[in-house]
Design a protein around this motif. Structure first.
Motif, mmCIF file in Angstrom:
data_model
loop_
_atom_site.group_PDB
_atom_site.id
_atom_site.type_symbol
_atom_site.label_atom_id
_atom_site.label_comp_id
_atom_site.label_asym_id
_atom_site.label_seq_id
_atom_site.Cartn_x
_atom_site.Cartn_y
_atom_site.Cartn_z
ATOM 1 N N LYS A 122 0.849 -1.222 0.117
ATOM 2 C CA LYS A 122 -0.186 -0.013 0.218
ATOM 3 C C LYS A 122 1.009 1.324 0.143
ATOM 4 O O LYS A 122 0.433 2.274 -0.671
ATOM 5 C CB LYS A 122 -0.904 -0.083 1.322
ATOM 6 N N LYS A 123 1.892 1.194 0.636
ATOM 7 C CA LYS A 123 2.756 2.290 1.000
ATOM 8 C C LYS A 123 3.299 2.664 -0.593
ATOM 9 O O LYS A 123 3.543 3.839 -0.874
ATOM 10 C CB LYS A 123 3.746 2.222 1.747
ATOM 11 N N TRP A 124 4.001 1.639 -1.248
ATOM 12 C CA TRP A 124 4.670 1.883 -2.569
ATOM 13 C C TRP A 124 3.483 2.427 -3.590
ATOM 14 O O TRP A 124 3.753 3.233 -4.284
ATOM 15 C CB TRP A 124 5.199 0.657 -3.155
ATOM 16 N N TYR A 125 2.362 1.606 -3.415
ATOM 17 C CA TYR A 125 1.382 2.179 -4.313
ATOM 18 C C TYR A 125 0.788 3.472 -4.098
ATOM 19 O O TYR A 125 0.873 4.303 -5.150
ATOM 20 C CB TYR A 125 0.204 1.368 -4.193
ATOM 21 N N ASP A 126 0.830 4.009 -3.064
ATOM 22 C CA ASP A 126 0.104 5.275 -2.978
ATOM 23 C C ASP A 126 1.147 6.339 -3.132
ATOM 24 O O ASP A 126 0.796 7.459 -3.594
ATOM 25 C CB ASP A 126 -0.197 5.411 -1.298
ATOM 26 N N GLU A 127 2.451 5.959 -2.960
ATOM 27 C CA GLU A 127 3.597 6.888 -3.320
ATOM 28 C C GLU A 127 3.720 7.073 -4.789
ATOM 29 O O GLU A 127 4.189 8.188 -5.203
ATOM 30 C CB GLU A 127 4.863 6.334 -2.408
ATOM 31 N N TYR A 128 3.561 5.954 -5.651
ATOM 32 C CA TYR A 128 3.669 6.058 -6.899
ATOM 33 C C TYR A 128 2.811 6.162 -7.770
ATOM 34 O O TYR A 128 2.914 6.571 -9.044
ATOM 35 C CB TYR A 128 4.920 4.841 -7.302
ATOM 36 N N ILE A 129 1.551 5.692 -7.309
ATOM 37 C CA ILE A 129 0.387 5.735 -8.202
ATOM 38 C C ILE A 129 -0.794 6.372 -7.388
ATOM 39 O O ILE A 129 -1.555 7.325 -8.088
ATOM 40 C CB ILE A 129 -0.168 4.512 -8.613
ATOM 41 N N GLY A 130 -1.033 6.002 -6.124
ATOM 42 C CA GLY A 130 -2.490 6.679 -5.548
ATOM 43 C C GLY A 130 -2.537 7.937 -5.339
ATOM 44 O O GLY A 130 -3.750 8.328 -5.307
ATOM 45 N N PHE A 131 -1.372 8.645 -5.126
ATOM 46 C CA PHE A 131 -1.543 10.037 -4.942
ATOM 47 C C PHE A 131 -2.166 10.822 -6.039
ATOM 48 O O PHE A 131 -2.717 11.947 -6.031
ATOM 49 C CB PHE A 131 -0.209 10.887 -4.631
ATOM 50 N N ARG A 132 -2.238 10.381 -7.281
ATOM 51 C CA ARG A 132 -2.674 10.923 -8.323
ATOM 52 C C ARG A 132 -4.180 10.576 -8.422
ATOM 53 O O ARG A 132 -4.814 11.368 -9.414
ATOM 54 C CB ARG A 132 -2.039 10.386 -9.636
ATOM 55 N N GLU A 133 -4.583 9.644 -7.808
ATOM 56 C CA GLU A 133 -6.348 9.245 -7.707
ATOM 57 C C GLU A 133 -7.007 10.022 -7.116
ATOM 58 O O GLU A 133 -8.149 9.732 -6.987
ATOM 59 C CB GLU A 133 -5.935 7.743 -7.465
ATOM 60 N N ILE A 134 -6.459 10.649 -6.087
ATOM 61 C CA ILE A 134 -7.091 11.337 -5.121
ATOM 62 C C ILE A 134 -8.182 12.494 -5.617
ATOM 63 O O ILE A 134 -7.474 13.276 -6.407
ATOM 64 C CB ILE A 134 -6.453 12.146 -4.069
#
Length: 226
Positions: A50-62
């Protein structure tokens, strides 16, 4: 290895093998998370995913804009839940009980497969009292696979030295080349005849008859090895 996985995901998408493509794509944050956070052992697999995903992909999804705080989105928790449901249960869905962020708890989660349009949407309704209801997402499978493969490929090529845990090579054992087929047929024939000789020596008083022609034997070999 990351390049090969990404290549095979794209091959699956091109050949309408959507669940196989999604399943492989959902393992990429596992791989990259292991490279990024090697100090976190097996008990922290979900955390590093979850941390890797949020750092490299998830932040753009908010989401942003009016009522953005009410829209669900593809957070690390959501994608990790999808990964677990698909890989461990064979269900391309999410488990709300595993999601702590309130707005990402959904009434429905739908995967959409559309070769022409790749649109992911988040929806919700407001009751007369202003309460949020009927929330959910329609997630385009092509789009999700693309986000995962691009981020993983970029991270891998920028940090190859972190992927030293890859210690396996994949080799194709049997080739479809005619010479390879002939070699395997001859090998099969030699092995088969050797067993006949052993059998006939063991039972020397027994008449051994093999009702198979040379042509039929070759066909058997080709069928067995190709």
């Amino acid at each position: 290895m990351v390049d090969r996985i990404v290549k095979e995901i794209n091959i699956c998408l091109e050949n309408d093998c959507y669940i196989s493509a999604l399943g492989m794509a959902l393992t990429l944050p596992d791989i990259c998370g292991k490279a990024k956070y090697p100090q976190w052992k097996k008990q922290n697999v979900g955390l590093r995913y979850k941390k890797w995903y949020d750092e490299y992909i998830g932040f753009r999804e908010i989401p942003s804009g009016p009522h953005s705080e009410d829209f669900s989105y593809l957070s690390g928790e959501v994608v990790y839940s999808l990964r677990n449901c698909l890989l461990h249960q064979g269900t391309p869905n999410i488990d709300n009980n595993r999601i702590t962020e309130k707005r990402c708890k959904m009434d429905y989660f739908i995967l959409v497969i559309n070769k022409d349009e790749h649109i992911t949407s988040s929806e919700f309704a407001l009751n007369h009292d202003g309460a949020r209801s009927g929330c959910g997402m329609k997630v385009d499978l092509y789009s999700l696979c693309g986000k995962l493969t691009r981020a993983a490929s970029d991270y891998y090529h920028s940090n190859k030295e972190l992927f030293d845990f890859f210690s396996v090579s994949v080799n194709t054992i049997i080739q479809s080349h005619p010479r390879a087929a002939k070699f395997h047929c001859e090998l099969c024939r030699f092995s088969f005849l050797s067993e006949i000789v052993k059998f006939s020596k063991l039972y020397s008083k027994t008449v051994l008859r093999i009702p198979i022609s040379v042509g039929a034997f070759k066909i058997f070999c080709k069928t067995a090895f190709l």
